[in-house]
Design a protein around this motif. Structure first.
Motif, short mmCIF file in Angstrom:
data_model
loop_
_atom_site.label_atom_id
_atom_site.label_comp_id
_atom_site.label_asym_id
_atom_site.label_seq_id
_atom_site.Cartn_x
_atom_site.Cartn_y
_atom_site.Cartn_z
N ARG A 16 0.72 -1.53 0.29
CA ARG A 16 0.68 0.14 -0.47
C ARG A 16 0.73 1.41 0.15
NH1 ARG A 16 -3.75 -2.64 4.60
NH2 ARG A 16 -5.35 -3.51 3.40
N SER A 17 1.96 1.19 0.55
CA SER A 17 2.94 2.46 1.26
C SER A 17 3.29 2.81 -0.82
CB SER A 17 4.33 2.32 1.93
OG SER A 17 4.38 3.35 1.89
N ARG A 18 3.89 1.07 -1.01
CA ARG A 18 4.66 1.86 -2.67
C ARG A 18 3.70 2.35 -3.49
NH1 ARG A 18 6.73 -3.35 -4.15
NH2 ARG A 18 5.58 -4.13 -2.29
N MET A 19 1.87 1.94 -3.31
CA MET A 19 1.46 1.76 -4.58
C MET A 19 1.25 4.04 -4.18
SD MET A 19 -2.80 0.84 -4.75
CE MET A 19 -2.07 -0.41 -5.91
N ALA A 20 1.47 3.58 -2.88
CA ALA A 20 0.57 5.43 -2.24
C ALA A 20 2.33 6.19 -2.60
CB ALA A 20 0.90 5.46 -0.82
N ASP A 21 3.29 5.99 -3.01
CA ASP A 21 4.03 6.68 -4.35
C ASP A 21 4.59 6.55 -5.44
OD1 ASP A 21 5.02 6.69 -1.66
OD2 ASP A 21 6.54 5.47 -1.49
N VAL A 22 4.06 5.93 -5.88
CA VAL A 22 3.18 5.59 -7.61
C VAL A 22 2.25 6.62 -7.81
CG1 VAL A 22 2.30 5.02 -9.02
CG2 VAL A 22 4.34 3.05 -7.66
N ALA A 23 1.15 6.98 -6.50
CA ALA A 23 -0.26 7.74 -7.34
C ALA A 23 0.37 8.66 -6.94
CB ALA A 23 -0.97 7.12 -5.71
N ARG A 24 1.82 9.12 -6.27
CA ARG A 24 2.01 10.11 -5.61
C ARG A 24 2.36 11.28 -6.59
NH1 ARG A 24 2.43 8.88 -0.34
NH2 ARG A 24 4.13 8.72 -0.71
N LEU A 25 3.72 10.44 -7.35
CA LEU A 25 4.08 11.06 -8.54
C LEU A 25 3.63 11.05 -9.59
CD1 LEU A 25 6.96 11.05 -9.56
CD2 LEU A 25 7.71 8.25 -10.43
N ALA A 26 2.20 9.79 -10.27
CA ALA A 26 1.41 10.09 -10.74
C ALA A 26 0.84 10.93 -11.24
CB ALA A 26 0.66 8.85 -11.68
N GLY A 27 0.55 11.90 -10.11
CA GLY A 27 -1.30 12.84 -9.72
C GLY A 27 -2.29 12.61 -9.25
N VAL A 28 -2.38 10.95 -9.04
CA VAL A 28 -3.63 10.21 -9.10
C VAL A 28 -3.69 9.89 -8.19
CG1 VAL A 28 -3.64 9.87 -11.22
CG2 VAL A 28 -2.95 8.08 -10.41
N SER A 29 -4.98 8.86 -7.81
CA SER A 29 -5.25 8.39 -6.34
C SER A 29 -4.94 7.15 -6.03
CB SER A 29 -6.93 8.78 -6.21
OG SER A 29 -7.26 7.12 -6.97
N SER A 34 -4.59 1.73 -8.94
CA SER A 34 -5.19 0.09 -8.73
C SER A 34 -6.12 -0.17 -9.81
CB SER A 34 -5.82 -0.01 -7.38
OG SER A 34 -6.55 -1.44 -7.69
N ARG A 35 -7.00 0.67 -10.49
CA ARG A 35 -7.72 0.50 -11.70
C ARG A 35 -6.22 0.53 -12.77
NH1 ARG A 35 -11.34 3.53 -9.21
NH2 ARG A 35 -10.29 5.56 -10.07
N ALA A 36 -5.78 1.18 -13.01
CA ALA A 36 -4.57 1.60 -14.38
C ALA A 36 -3.74 0.18 -14.07
CB ALA A 36 -3.88 2.41 -13.86
N LEU A 37 -3.56 -0.67 -12.78
CA LEU A 37 -2.54 -2.14 -12.67
C LEU A 37 -3.86 -3.16 -13.75
CD1 LEU A 37 -0.20 -1.11 -10.20
CD2 LEU A 37 0.01 -1.20 -12.99
N ARG A 38 -5.15 -3.22 -12.98
CA ARG A 38 -5.31 -4.18 -12.42
C ARG A 38 -6.94 -4.13 -14.30
NH1 ARG A 38 -8.11 -6.36 -8.60
NH2 ARG A 38 -7.14 -7.29 -6.94
N GLN A 52 1.92 4.70 -15.37
CA GLN A 52 2.92 3.49 -16.22
C GLN A 52 4.63 4.53 -15.69
OE1 GLN A 52 2.72 0.27 -17.26
NE2 GLN A 52 4.82 -0.15 -17.22
N GLU A 53 4.69 5.53 -16.35
CA GLU A 53 5.94 6.11 -16.15
C GLU A 53 6.17 5.76 -14.61
OE1 GLU A 53 8.04 10.26 -16.81
OE2 GLU A 53 5.61 10.01 -17.65
N VAL A 55 5.58 4.07 -12.02
CA VAL A 55 6.05 2.56 -11.85
C VAL A 55 7.43 2.26 -12.13
CG1 VAL A 55 5.50 0.07 -12.46
CG2 VAL A 55 3.43 1.75 -11.99
N GLU A 56 7.67 2.33 -13.67
CA GLU A 56 8.73 2.27 -14.03
C GLU A 56 10.15 3.59 -13.82
OE1 GLU A 56 8.75 3.15 -18.05
OE2 GLU A 56 7.66 1.05 -18.53
N ARG A 57 9.81 4.70 -13.12
CA ARG A 57 10.72 5.00 -12.10
C ARG A 57 11.21 4.85 -11.15
NH1 ARG A 57 8.94 11.38 -12.81
NH2 ARG A 57 10.92 11.50 -11.91
N LEU A 58 10.59 4.34 -10.45
CA LEU A 58 10.02 3.87 -8.51
C LEU A 58 9.81 2.45 -8.84
CD1 LEU A 58 6.78 5.70 -7.11
CD2 LEU A 58 9.74 5.85 -7.21
#
Length: 345
Positions: A16-29, A34-38, A52-53, A55-58
């Motif tokens: 969850r913590s890592r997903m939050a990091d992705v969300a912050r970097l992408a500027g989304v919730s 989760s929806r973008a990945l699932r 995706q960007e 995800v790759e950067r992190l």
């Protein structure tokens, strides 16, 4: 419902913590991540690209499947092939699917289009879904691909080639030896002037290896350097016919041709017949692949038969054993190949 196991809770919180990091970097919730990945079809292309960007950067590759966090791995096996239209690789994938029947594992298929950069992107994307194992075609990969696969700590099988230094396990045969055996056959049949026809030689390095083996063996056997014509596009019957017309116009003394693909060889056969060149009396012809039409052409096509289905079958047999906790076994599995001699030589 969250499990009471401290180990599982730790993994859930970390993911969850890592997903939050992705969300912050992408500027989304995080829900959008989760929806973008699932379910990527439910998210706009622009948002998918941002996620995706991020995800790759992190380097966020592991455990993106929130519904499967209680399990370290999914039940998928990632498979990357260089072409979905090439019958060679289609037969290997089909054999893999058949070998998986009765198990809970599923294949996840990607097409690299003979590009190591494309393969790198596919590997990164596949690893995001925590596959149980990965299967690649060939032995040449980018450094990022190799590093990602080693870090994933899952079984990795490279196919269709051989090397003394696989990432994990490799199953295939020597492409160079496949080219060399054709020279032995042509020499035994009394050939004097050799020709070679290939396709996509700037991208298909397996074809390049067969060509190298063919030329090396020709020179070692005392033949002059083979006359050559290659086409830039994918192997096709039309391309083979045009290439042979060019070859024989510039080198009319050629009396034996090796085509690095049966589809090209069929085009050579058609063009030779159009020009009134009798096969095999005037022109000997050998292909590669043992595609089905070769046994029905007139004359029937001599060809090198690679172990297309055996590669797929043994890949799955080894993976299932590994995934069940069995020993890794041999790291290099040489299945060899056969020269199928028919009427064209």
């Amino acid at each position: 419902m969250e499990s009471g196991s401290p180990h599982i809770r730790e993994r859930l919180n970390s993911a969850r913590s890592r997903m939050a990091d992705v969300a912050r970097l992408a500027g989304v919730s995080t829900a959008t991540v989760s929806r973008a990945l699932r379910q990527p079809d439910l998210v706009s292309p622009a948002v998918r690209a941002r996620v995706q960007e991020a995800v790759e950067r992190l380097s966020y590759r592991r455990n993106l499947m929130a519904g499967a966090l209680a399990s370290a791995r999914s039940m998928t096996i990632g498979v990357i092939i260089p072409s979905i239209v090439n019958s060679f690789f289609a037969a290997t994938v089909e054999a893999m699917e058949q070998a998986l029947k009765g198990t809970d594992y599923q294949l996840m298929l990607g097409n690299s289009d003979h590009s190591e950069a494309n393969e790198e992107r596919l590997v990164a994307s596949f690893l995001a879904w925590s596959p149980a194992a990965m299967v690649l075609t060939g032995r040449r990969h980018t450094r990022n691909t190799i590093r990602a696969l080693i870090e994933a700590e899952i079984p990795v099988i490279e196919t269709w080639e051989l090397t003394d230094h696989p990432i994990d396990t490799i199953i295939g045969f020597s492409q160079r030896a496949a080219g060399r055996i054709v020279i032995d056959h042509f020499k035994a049949r009394g050939a004097k002037r050799l020709g070679f026809i290939g396709a996509m030689m700037d991208r298909d390095y397996r074809a390049v290896e067969r060509h190298a083996g063919f030329v090396e063996a020709a020179l070692a056997a005392g033949f002059p350097a083979p006359a050559e014509v290659t086409v830039a596009e994918r192997a096709s019957t039309v391309g083979g016919a045009r290439a042979f017309a060019d070859l024989i116009a510039r080198h009319p003394d050629v009396d034996a041709v090796f085509a690095t693909n049966d589809t090209l060889a069929l085009g050579v056969l058609f063009e030779a017949q159009r020009q009134g060149l009798a096969i095999p009396r005037r022109l000997k012809l050998c292909g590669f692949g043992d595609l089905e039409f070769g046994a029905a052409s007139e004359p029937r096509l001599t060809t090198v038969r690679p172990p297309r289905r055996e590669i797929g079958q043994q890949t799955i047999e080894i993976l299932l054993k590994r995934l069940a906790g069995g020993e890794a076994g041999d790291r290099v599995v040489d299945l060899g190949f056969d020269l199928v001699v028919r009427g064209s030589t």
